[in-house]
Write an enzyme that holds these catalytic residues in place. Sequence first.
Site, PDB file in Angstrom:
ATOM      1  N   TYR A 142     -12.784 -50.456 -94.045  1.00 28.07           N
ATOM      2  CA  TYR A 142     -12.246 -50.169 -95.361  1.00 28.07           C
ATOM      3  C   TYR A 142     -11.318 -51.289 -95.802  1.00 28.07           C
ATOM      4  O   TYR A 142     -10.718 -51.990 -94.983  1.00 28.07           O
ATOM      5  CB  TYR A 142     -11.483 -48.844 -95.355  1.00 28.07           C
ATOM      6  CG  TYR A 142     -12.361 -47.650 -95.110  1.00 28.07           C
ATOM      7  CD1 TYR A 142     -13.173 -47.152 -96.121  1.00 28.07           C
ATOM      8  CD2 TYR A 142     -12.397 -47.026 -93.877  1.00 28.07           C
ATOM      9  CE1 TYR A 142     -13.993 -46.058 -95.901  1.00 28.07           C
ATOM     10  CE2 TYR A 142     -13.213 -45.928 -93.638  1.00 28.07           C
ATOM     11  CZ  TYR A 142     -14.006 -45.457 -94.665  1.00 28.07           C
ATOM     12  OH  TYR A 142     -14.809 -44.385 -94.443  1.00 28.07           O
ATOM     13  N   LYS A 143     -11.187 -51.425 -97.112  1.00 27.06           N
ATOM     14  CA  LYS A 143     -10.325 -52.470 -97.645  1.00 27.06           C
ATOM     15  C   LYS A 143      -8.857 -52.129 -97.411  1.00 27.06           C
ATOM     16  O   LYS A 143      -8.442 -50.994 -97.565  1.00 27.06           O
ATOM     17  CB  LYS A 143     -10.569 -52.652 -99.151  1.00 27.06           C
ATOM     18  CG  LYS A 143     -11.907 -53.299 -99.473  1.00 27.06           C
ATOM     19  CD  LYS A 143     -12.049 -53.523-100.960  1.00 27.06           C
ATOM     20  CE  LYS A 143     -13.368 -54.221-101.274  1.00 27.06           C
ATOM     21  NZ  LYS A 143     -13.539 -54.444-102.718  1.00 27.06           N
TER      22      LYS A 143
END
Length: 649
Positions: free
Chosen positions: A27-28
């Site tokens: 995930y960012k």
Amino acid sequence: MVDLSDRYKHEEDDEDEEDEAMDETGYKTVKDAVLFAIDVSDSMTKRPPPSDSKKADRDSPTSAALKCAYQLMQQRIISNPNDMMGILLFGTEESKFEGSEVMGEGGLNYPHCYLLSDLDVPAAADVKRLKNLVEDEEEAEKLLVPSKEPASMANLLFCANLIFTTKAPNFLSRRLFLVTDNDNPHKGNKEMRESAAVRAKDLYDLGVVIELFPISNAERGFDRTKFYDDIVYRPLMADPEAPAPISGPADPSSSADGITLLQSLLSSINSKAAPRRALFNLPFEIGPGLKIGVKGYILIKRQERVRSCYVWLHGEKPQIAVGMSSRFAEDSAREVEKAEIRKAYKFGGETVTFTTAETSAIRYFGDPVIRIIGFKPISMLPAWANLRPATFIYPTEVDYIGSTRVFSALWQKLLKDEKMGIAWFIPRRNASPTLAALIPGKEKHGSRDEQVMPPGLWVIPLPFADDIRSNPDTDLVRATDNLTDVMRGVIQNLTLPKGEYDPARYPNPSLQWFYRILQAIALEEDLPEKLEDKTVPKHRQIAKRVGDQVTEWGQVLDQEFSEWEAASRQQHKRRGESEQPQALPKRAKTEAAAGDVLDDAEMKGHYERGSLAKLTVPVLKNWAHSKHISVAGKKADIIERIEEHFETK
């Protein structure tokens, strides 16, 4: 219901690669810039009265705030190597901005503002300098000299504005941690108050969030309404992007029984140390045509060692290595382009290939959504029905206005009736859909009335039938009532206070040892010799509390076991005499032999008694073959088909 959309603030996606990275879960993550602004006034630098108690405070509020900043810098230099951190002192007699790009007009410094550590990614030299200041009292006394006149809050906020715009202009998460005990710095000066409010508004317009960490004064306390309500904005229900609510005041101890200021500040700062971001933003479909917006958060996550990069050590100095990969054909050694690669699956001895579009179509089960398909009592959910860690969801007004009210009504109804929702859950695109339970969670507060667990819904993925395995059949020996009564006293004397286990009090010893070694190497310190492991039981205290009871329990156990063993021998002896003429292998042969087949009456008897699972797989397959029943799959699948055969008769 308290609105927490500000507390777990979601940072919107940014296309700038410099300000985004990917964590170990894929995930960012958003880079964070934190600037500590620490008040250096007479009351903040005043030490508490001396005391012989080990629990009494020995640090001034300013020193405690610097130690908090030092500990946070130690954590971030390893866990968040791309985040920025700086320390700005205000209210000092000396002013300093030399060596920084942050200068006033004409190169003039701002009075009574001292930039101790410029806003940047913490380096080993910065940690060393801050450590020396924290540990060296003489150096700290030379620097931490309060100014004769109070510092201007407008100047402080303007300095912070310049620091953020110069050092971290594109960061999505920028925060100012303000530590002070003065609740009314510009008493009676309306012009200075208005100027500070304007500067604070400028910071919020730039996306900088001000987090206030007030220190309560034993004589006058800390009243935010006097000044800081105009500086630190309170969240609104209709404003999902509002900053987090300000923390409760930390209380310095004036006696040996007071709360430790350093621990209080550490607890408050650590609770807001991580930038707020959401895991997903999904539509929540409660019924046909009724949708609201929710965001998902991971509140509890296992912390592991994360290797952020590779280092090349064969040059003059270590350098970060940049990895590149290529694919080559096995027969011709030709480099293969990405467009030439296709995914394939084995089926019936053949290789079936699919294009990227076809693979995406196969994996597509609909857009990401949380869709309620029914409700059940919470009592029907067993404790073991949990495949993965639960996700916390909370409403957002970004896509659907009125989501908070609808979500609150659903949460209150589920909590009141002790119900749970059963939902169709697709967290992101191309993810496999699962059935999930929506469990309402109550709001929890700590000892100082601070919120430790927000109210909302927990999404718990449920197992499918193939994920459930039955326990093996074992002959258990139950403990006697006498043995249980003795052990009950041992358990009662070893129960934790309030009957609750707090995992935050027991850090992972392996992870802490790993970080301690990294810190020693990076700061050129002596390597530690002994690991501090708080998970090791306190043997002396345990022996003092229940030593005699454990000894008594062991004696009772030996006595009970001897009696059980003697009775068991006598029972086997009698059974052996009575069953000696019988041929025991015949029964094993009829049920367990691979080539034998049970007759219909015997199999039906097992079906009616519910004992099909006790039969071996060869016996089940042989009988199923005789009835032309498929034997593909696992044992549970074969049993299910046999049960269907008897049900349809």
